[in-house]
Design a protein around this motif. Structure first.
Motif, PDB file in Angstrom:
ATOM      1  N   MET A   1       0.928  -1.183  -0.094  1.00 57.27           N
ATOM      2  CA  MET A   1       0.017   0.081  -0.027  1.00 57.27           C
ATOM      3  C   MET A   1       1.022   1.204  -0.003  1.00 57.27           C
ATOM      4  SD  MET A   1      -2.865   1.179   2.902  1.00 57.27           S
ATOM      5  CE  MET A   1      -4.066   2.154   2.124  1.00 57.27           C
ATOM      6  N   VAL A   2       0.562   2.322  -0.971  1.00 58.00           N
ATOM      7  CA  VAL A   2       1.037   3.612  -0.723  1.00 58.00           C
ATOM      8  C   VAL A   2       0.292   4.608  -0.013  1.00 58.00           C
ATOM      9  CG1 VAL A   2       2.151   5.294  -2.134  1.00 58.00           C
ATOM     10  CG2 VAL A   2       2.507   3.004  -2.926  1.00 58.00           C
ATOM     11  N   VAL A   3       0.676   5.168   0.928  1.00 54.99           N
ATOM     12  CA  VAL A   3      -0.314   6.090   1.669  1.00 54.99           C
ATOM     13  C   VAL A   3       0.157   7.587   1.046  1.00 54.99           C
ATOM     14  CG1 VAL A   3      -0.546   7.157   3.899  1.00 54.99           C
ATOM     15  CG2 VAL A   3      -0.304   4.721   3.753  1.00 54.99           C
ATOM     16  N   THR A   4      -0.892   8.353   0.941  1.00 54.17           N
ATOM     17  CA  THR A   4      -0.842   9.810   0.538  1.00 54.17           C
ATOM     18  C   THR A   4      -1.807  10.566   1.643  1.00 54.17           C
ATOM     19  OG1 THR A   4      -2.647   9.860  -0.742  1.00 54.17           O
ATOM     20  CG2 THR A   4      -0.560   9.395  -1.822  1.00 54.17           C
ATOM     21  N   LYS A   5      -1.394  11.817   1.742  1.00 48.57           N
ATOM     22  CA  LYS A   5      -2.258  12.700   2.600  1.00 48.57           C
ATOM     23  C   LYS A   5      -3.810  12.556   2.405  1.00 48.57           C
ATOM     24  CE  LYS A   5       0.293  16.580   1.867  1.00 48.57           C
ATOM     25  NZ  LYS A   5       0.768  17.931   2.284  1.00 48.57           N
ATOM     26  N   GLU A   6      -4.236  12.176   1.254  1.00 46.58           N
ATOM     27  CA  GLU A   6      -5.390  11.963   1.026  1.00 46.58           C
ATOM     28  C   GLU A   6      -6.048  10.627   1.288  1.00 46.58           C
ATOM     29  OE1 GLU A   6      -3.132  13.227  -1.386  1.00 46.58           O
ATOM     30  OE2 GLU A   6      -3.924  15.296  -0.760  1.00 46.58           O
ATOM     31  N   ALA A  52       1.406  16.043   8.583  1.00 47.94           N
ATOM     32  CA  ALA A  52       0.934  14.706   7.799  1.00 47.94           C
ATOM     33  C   ALA A  52       2.000  14.222   7.155  1.00 47.94           C
ATOM     34  CB  ALA A  52      -0.360  15.455   6.894  1.00 47.94           C
ATOM     35  N   ASP A  53       3.008  15.098   6.599  1.00 47.34           N
ATOM     36  CA  ASP A  53       4.228  14.633   5.714  1.00 47.34           C
ATOM     37  C   ASP A  53       4.943  13.451   6.336  1.00 47.34           C
ATOM     38  OD1 ASP A  53       3.543  16.037   3.318  1.00 47.34           O
ATOM     39  OD2 ASP A  53       4.492  17.622   4.089  1.00 47.34           O
ATOM     40  N   ASP A  54       5.036  13.763   7.946  1.00 46.75           N
ATOM     41  CA  ASP A  54       5.964  12.910   8.610  1.00 46.75           C
ATOM     42  C   ASP A  54       5.231  11.618   8.907  1.00 46.75           C
ATOM     43  OD1 ASP A  54       7.956  14.837   9.044  1.00 46.75           O
ATOM     44  OD2 ASP A  54       7.288  15.344  11.070  1.00 46.75           O
ATOM     45  N   LEU A  55       3.801  11.579   9.166  1.00 54.54           N
ATOM     46  CA  LEU A  55       3.046  10.554   9.289  1.00 54.54           C
ATOM     47  C   LEU A  55       3.210   9.746   8.057  1.00 54.54           C
ATOM     48  CD1 LEU A  55       1.373   8.698  10.997  1.00 54.54           C
ATOM     49  CD2 LEU A  55      -0.506   9.957  10.325  1.00 54.54           C
ATOM     50  N   VAL A  56       2.787  10.145   7.050  1.00 54.88           N
ATOM     51  CA  VAL A  56       2.653   9.388   5.547  1.00 54.88           C
ATOM     52  C   VAL A  56       3.966   8.944   5.427  1.00 54.88           C
ATOM     53  CG1 VAL A  56       2.813   9.935   3.180  1.00 54.88           C
ATOM     54  CG2 VAL A  56       1.175  10.864   4.467  1.00 54.88           C
ATOM     55  N   GLU A  57       4.948   9.520   5.578  1.00 56.48           N
ATOM     56  CA  GLU A  57       6.771   8.817   5.453  1.00 56.48           C
ATOM     57  C   GLU A  57       6.816   7.769   6.425  1.00 56.48           C
ATOM     58  OE1 GLU A  57      11.074   9.928   6.504  1.00 56.48           O
ATOM     59  OE2 GLU A  57       9.841  11.709   5.703  1.00 56.48           O
ATOM     60  N   GLU A  58       6.172   7.793   7.693  1.00 55.22           N
ATOM     61  CA  GLU A  58       6.551   6.717   8.721  1.00 55.22           C
ATOM     62  C   GLU A  58       5.519   5.497   8.119  1.00 55.22           C
ATOM     63  OE1 GLU A  58       5.408   7.889  12.470  1.00 55.22           O
ATOM     64  OE2 GLU A  58       6.769   9.778  12.610  1.00 55.22           O
ATOM     65  N   LEU A  59       4.281   5.817   7.645  1.00 58.37           N
ATOM     66  CA  LEU A  59       3.376   4.773   7.212  1.00 58.37           C
ATOM     67  C   LEU A  59       3.899   4.304   6.107  1.00 58.37           C
ATOM     68  CD1 LEU A  59       0.029   6.471   7.939  1.00 58.37           C
ATOM     69  CD2 LEU A  59       0.629   4.433   8.920  1.00 58.37           C
ATOM     70  N   ASN A  60       4.458   4.868   4.993  1.00 58.73           N
ATOM     71  CA  ASN A  60       4.909   4.094   3.742  1.00 58.73           C
ATOM     72  C   ASN A  60       6.247   3.439   4.150  1.00 58.73           C
ATOM     73  OD1 ASN A  60       3.200   5.043   1.834  1.00 58.73           O
ATOM     74  ND2 ASN A  60       4.064   6.931   1.818  1.00 58.73           N
ATOM     75  N   ALA A  61       6.918   3.826   5.155  1.00 56.28           N
ATOM     76  CA  ALA A  61       8.383   3.056   5.528  1.00 56.28           C
ATOM     77  C   ALA A  61       7.911   1.680   6.081  1.00 56.28           C
ATOM     78  CB  ALA A  61       9.102   3.708   6.398  1.00 56.28           C
ATOM     79  N   TYR A  62       6.637   1.785   6.939  1.00 54.31           N
ATOM     80  CA  TYR A  62       6.146   0.461   7.396  1.00 54.31           C
ATOM     81  C   TYR A  62       5.542  -0.510   6.362  1.00 54.31           C
ATOM     82  CZ  TYR A  62       2.922  -2.759   9.897  1.00 54.31           C
ATOM     83  OH  TYR A  62       2.271  -3.887  10.267  1.00 54.31           O
ATOM     84  N   PHE A  63       4.792   0.068   5.513  1.00 54.24           N
ATOM     85  CA  PHE A  63       4.358  -0.592   4.499  1.00 54.24           C
ATOM     86  C   PHE A  63       5.338  -1.333   3.609  1.00 54.24           C
ATOM     87  CE2 PHE A  63       0.321   1.167   5.446  1.00 54.24           C
ATOM     88  CZ  PHE A  63      -0.597   0.133   5.849  1.00 54.24           C
ATOM     89  N   GLU A  64       6.520  -0.541   3.317  1.00 52.27           N
ATOM     90  CA  GLU A  64       7.550  -1.085   2.519  1.00 52.27           C
ATOM     91  C   GLU A  64       8.058  -2.209   3.274  1.00 52.27           C
ATOM     92  OE1 GLU A  64      10.191   1.928   0.986  1.00 52.27           O
ATOM     93  OE2 GLU A  64       8.650   3.316   0.323  1.00 52.27           O
ATOM     94  N   SER A  65       8.491  -2.007   4.490  1.00 51.69           N
ATOM     95  CA  SER A  65       9.235  -3.126   5.208  1.00 51.69           C
ATOM     96  C   SER A  65       8.418  -4.274   5.732  1.00 51.69           C
ATOM     97  CB  SER A  65       9.902  -2.453   6.322  1.00 51.69           C
ATOM     98  OG  SER A  65       8.939  -2.180   7.565  1.00 51.69           O
ATOM     99  N   ASN A  66       7.005  -4.229   5.500  1.00 49.43           N
ATOM    100  CA  ASN A  66       6.249  -5.234   5.810  1.00 49.43           C
ATOM    101  C   ASN A  66       5.331  -5.851   4.866  1.00 49.43           C
ATOM    102  OD1 ASN A  66       6.796  -5.485   8.802  1.00 49.43           O
ATOM    103  ND2 ASN A  66       6.309  -3.406   8.579  1.00 49.43           N
ATOM    104  N   GLY A  67       5.779  -5.273   3.667  1.00 48.74           N
ATOM    105  CA  GLY A  67       5.170  -5.672   2.392  1.00 48.74           C
ATOM    106  C   GLY A  67       3.710  -6.446   2.190  1.00 48.74           C
TER     107      GLY A  67
END
Length: 67
Positions: A1-6, A52-67
């Motif tokens: 999953m790729v997370v955006t501010k939207e 919001a940018d910080d949270l998006v970055e954290e969530l995307n890092a999580y999803f990348e590492s937990n695929g």
């Protein structure tokens, strides 16, 4: 999953409930509320005073590492 501010909170939680602590840590303790599931990351962050940018970055890092 790729997370955006939207991206909606509900979509993120549906993808992986293990991300709940990301929201709880920012003070969003209303995750069970149907209204919160319809909020975007940007909306939730604005209400809770979080970047919001910080949270998006954290969530995307999580999803990348937990695929």
């Amino acid at each position: 999953m790729v997370v955006t501010k939207e991206t909606l909170i509900g979509e993120i939680l549906d993808a992986d409930t293990e991300v709940a602590p990301f929201f709880l840590n920012m003070g969003m303790h209303c995750l069970g509320c149907p209204a919160s599931r319809m909020e975007s990351i940007e909306q939730a962050c604005m209400v809770h005073g979080v970047d919001a940018d910080d949270l998006v970055e954290e969530l995307n890092a999580y999803f990348e590492s937990n695929g």
